[in-house]
Design a protein around this motif. Structure first.
Motif, PDB file in Angstrom:
ATOM      1  N   PHE A 110      96.777 123.413  91.019  1.00 11.61           N
ATOM      2  CA  PHE A 110      96.081 122.354  91.757  1.00 11.61           C
ATOM      3  C   PHE A 110      96.832 121.025  91.676  1.00 11.61           C
ATOM      4  N   LEU A 111      97.657 120.866  90.651  1.00 11.39           N
ATOM      5  CA  LEU A 111      98.346 119.592  90.402  1.00 11.39           C
ATOM      6  C   LEU A 111      99.160 119.083  91.599  1.00 11.39           C
ATOM      7  N   PRO A 112      99.924 119.932  92.305  1.00 12.79           N
ATOM      8  CA  PRO A 112     100.688 119.412  93.451  1.00 12.79           C
ATOM      9  C   PRO A 112      99.818 118.742  94.509  1.00 12.79           C
ATOM     10  N   TYR A 113      98.585 119.214  94.667  1.00 13.71           N
ATOM     11  CA  TYR A 113      97.706 118.652  95.704  1.00 13.71           C
ATOM     12  C   TYR A 113      97.375 117.196  95.424  1.00 13.71           C
ATOM     13  N   ILE A 114      97.258 116.828  94.156  1.00 16.12           N
ATOM     14  CA  ILE A 114      96.890 115.455  93.808  1.00 16.12           C
ATOM     15  C   ILE A 114      98.107 114.622  93.379  1.00 16.12           C
ATOM     16  N   THR A 115      99.289 115.231  93.450  1.00 16.93           N
ATOM     17  CA  THR A 115     100.514 114.503  93.117  1.00 16.93           C
ATOM     18  C   THR A 115     100.945 113.656  94.313  1.00 16.93           C
ATOM     19  N   SER A 116     101.522 112.511  94.048  1.00 18.28           N
ATOM     20  CA  SER A 116     102.007 111.619  95.102  1.00 18.28           C
ATOM     21  C   SER A 116     102.932 112.363  96.062  1.00 18.28           C
ATOM     22  N   THR A 117     102.685 112.203  97.353  1.00 22.66           N
ATOM     23  CA  THR A 117     103.507 112.870  98.365  1.00 22.66           C
ATOM     24  C   THR A 117     104.963 112.431  98.282  1.00 22.66           C
ATOM     25  N   VAL A 118     105.185 111.152  97.981  1.00 19.51           N
ATOM     26  CA  VAL A 118     106.560 110.651  97.859  1.00 19.51           C
ATOM     27  C   VAL A 118     107.282 111.366  96.725  1.00 19.51           C
ATOM     28  N   ALA A 119     106.619 111.534  95.584  1.00 17.64           N
ATOM     29  CA  ALA A 119     107.228 112.239  94.453  1.00 17.64           C
ATOM     30  C   ALA A 119     107.530 113.690  94.822  1.00 17.64           C
ATOM     31  N   VAL A 120     106.590 114.324  95.504  1.00 17.15           N
ATOM     32  CA  VAL A 120     106.771 115.720  95.918  1.00 17.15           C
ATOM     33  C   VAL A 120     107.970 115.859  96.846  1.00 17.15           C
ATOM     34  N   THR A 121     108.059 114.982  97.848  1.00 17.78           N
ATOM     35  CA  THR A 121     109.141 115.091  98.830  1.00 17.78           C
ATOM     36  C   THR A 121     110.504 114.758  98.220  1.00 17.78           C
ATOM     37  N   LEU A 122     110.531 113.868  97.244  1.00 11.23           N
ATOM     38  CA  LEU A 122     111.802 113.581  96.567  1.00 11.23           C
ATOM     39  C   LEU A 122     112.343 114.826  95.861  1.00 11.23           C
ATOM     40  N   VAL A 123     111.443 115.554  95.207  1.00 19.10           N
ATOM     41  CA  VAL A 123     111.850 116.799  94.530  1.00 19.10           C
ATOM     42  C   VAL A 123     112.320 117.829  95.552  1.00 19.10           C
ATOM     43  N   TRP A 124     111.547 117.965  96.641  1.00 18.12           N
ATOM     44  CA  TRP A 124     111.901 118.968  97.643  1.00 18.12           C
ATOM     45  C   TRP A 124     113.145 118.589  98.440  1.00 18.12           C
ATOM     46  N   ARG A 125     113.427 117.312  98.610  1.00 13.36           N
ATOM     47  CA  ARG A 125     114.675 116.913  99.265  1.00 13.36           C
ATOM     48  C   ARG A 125     115.882 117.376  98.429  1.00 13.36           C
ATOM     49  N   TRP A 126     115.725 117.324  97.107  1.00 13.24           N
ATOM     50  CA  TRP A 126     116.781 117.828  96.245  1.00 13.24           C
ATOM     51  C   TRP A 126     116.872 119.352  96.334  1.00 13.24           C
ATOM     52  N   ILE A 127     115.746 120.027  96.371  1.00 11.16           N
ATOM     53  CA  ILE A 127     115.736 121.493  96.483  1.00 11.16           C
ATOM     54  C   ILE A 127     116.405 121.935  97.785  1.00 11.16           C
ATOM     55  N   PHE A 128     116.128 121.206  98.895  1.00 12.86           N
ATOM     56  CA  PHE A 128     116.663 121.565 100.208  1.00 12.86           C
ATOM     57  C   PHE A 128     118.066 121.014 100.470  1.00 12.86           C
ATOM     58  N   SER A 129     118.615 120.247  99.533  1.00 20.49           N
ATOM     59  CA  SER A 129     119.935 119.644  99.738  1.00 20.49           C
ATOM     60  C   SER A 129     120.976 120.711 100.091  1.00 20.49           C
ATOM     61  N   THR A 130     121.809 120.395 101.088  1.00 24.32           N
ATOM     62  CA  THR A 130     122.755 121.389 101.597  1.00 24.32           C
ATOM     63  C   THR A 130     123.789 121.798 100.554  1.00 24.32           C
ATOM     64  N   LYS A 131     124.387 120.827  99.862  1.00 24.32           N
ATOM     65  CA  LYS A 131     125.472 121.124  98.922  1.00 24.32           C
ATOM     66  C   LYS A 131     124.999 121.315  97.487  1.00 24.32           C
ATOM     67  N   PHE A 132     124.024 120.499  97.078  1.00 23.84           N
ATOM     68  CA  PHE A 132     123.636 120.495  95.667  1.00 23.84           C
ATOM     69  C   PHE A 132     122.233 121.062  95.416  1.00 23.84           C
ATOM     70  N   GLY A 133     121.558 121.491  96.470  1.00 19.12           N
ATOM     71  CA  GLY A 133     120.189 121.966  96.329  1.00 19.12           C
ATOM     72  C   GLY A 133     120.092 123.303  95.625  1.00 19.12           C
ATOM     73  N   ILE A 134     119.033 123.454  94.850  1.00 18.33           N
ATOM     74  CA  ILE A 134     118.849 124.692  94.090  1.00 18.33           C
ATOM     75  C   ILE A 134     118.617 125.893  95.011  1.00 18.33           C
ATOM     76  N   LEU A 135     117.983 125.661  96.171  1.00 16.51           N
ATOM     77  CA  LEU A 135     117.679 126.762  97.083  1.00 16.51           C
ATOM     78  C   LEU A 135     118.944 127.343  97.692  1.00 16.51           C
ATOM     79  N   ASN A 136     119.823 126.482  98.214  1.00 16.80           N
ATOM     80  CA  ASN A 136     121.061 126.975  98.815  1.00 16.80           C
ATOM     81  C   ASN A 136     121.992 127.582  97.775  1.00 16.80           C
TER      82      ASN A 136
END
Length: 293
Positions: A110-136
């Protein structure tokens, strides 16, 4: 109680309700009516509003840009609604037990739902990063040599926003479905086990029918939520690239507070409300065919 005393209590109750009623009138009803009137005007915020009738609605319905935004919103809804319901249902079934550790995981999901959207998107921008992202990097490790540029690719930017939205909101819907699961009598499952029903059979023949009313409620909330996505789009992609991830809620903001076309934005908002209302009414119409009373 005499009629005079009853009347006195009625006025007292009205007095206590008055601040709330005034708040609803000033901050809800007046803006709603004001936006409806504004939708029939051309108003560039710094100029005087000019009455133009249905021109804003006609321009929206004949605009290729608006058509693209409507299609984006439909695609987002088709990804978000099934995704968030399936994930929330999986988590709810998984955590529907009396183990003490389950309480921890309920809070964690449930924690992500009440977490600041800006904080969430900052983490996910790193996850989705083309060169350095954990997902790629994970995809490359699995042998996929050319992973997508998630936030810069017109094909993948909208699904990326939908993925983050599903991840963020699933904990909230999980709690709603978990509440529904806990109203089911455990004796029903006991009887099914005695008859030889396996877990999968119990899920489809018992859990799903008895949870159908909760699922319907979650479906309506998810449909409405899918048309209101703004914060994640704003912080993650800014509606880009080239409008590929722009949905209706973001398009309303863009026209109102970037281009200052208040009349056009108000018309968009009312078309959005109309579309959501139609979808909700359609769901209520077919509800009795698949919900268990």
């Amino acid at each position: 109680m005499s009629s005079q005393t009853a009347q006195r209590f009625t006025w007292l109750a009205f007095l206590f309700l008055l601040p709330t009623l005034l708040g609803l009138l000033i901050f809800r009803l007046v803006p709603i009516v004001g936006a409806f009137v504004t939708s029939f005007t051309r108003w560039q915020i710094f100029d005087k509003p000019r009455w133009i009738g249905l021109d804003n609605y006609i321009n929206i319905l004949t605009s290729p840009v608006a058509a693209k935004v409507f299609i984006n919103t439909a695609w987002f809804t088709m990804i978000y609604v099934p995704g968030v319901i399936v994930l929330a249902l999986f988590l709810a079934v998984l955590l529907n037990n009396s183990l003490k550790i389950s309480a921890f995981f309920r809070g964690a999901f449930f924690l992500p739902y009440i977490t600041s959207t800006v904080a969430v998107t900052l983490v996910w921008r790193w996850i989705f990063s083309t060169k350095f992202g954990i997902l790629n990097n994970l995809l490359i490790g699995l042998g996929y040599s050319d992973p997508p540029a998630w936030l810069a690719d017109p094909i993948w930017s909208l699904p990326a926003v939908a993925i983050v939205s599903v991840w963020k909101d699933s904990g909230f819907f999980m709690l709603l479905l978990l509440a529904g699961l806990q109203t089911i009598d455990p004796g029903v499952y006991e009887a099914a086990r005695m008859d030889g029903a396996k877990r999968l059979r119990q899920f489809f023949d018992i859990t799903m029918p008895l949870l159908s009313r909760s699922l319907f409620f979650v479906l309506i909330l998810a449909l409405v939520r899918s048309t209101q996505t703004f914060e994640i789009t704003y912080a993650l992609t800014g509606g880009g690239p080239n409008g590929a991830s722009t949905t209706l809620a973001y398009f309303v903001y863009e026209n109102a507070f970037v281009h200052f076309q208040m009349g056009y934005a108000s018309a968009l908002a009312y078309l959005l409300c109309f579309a959501v209302g139609l979808v909700t009414l359609a769901n209520f119409y077919v509800r009795k065919r698949w919900t268990h009373e």
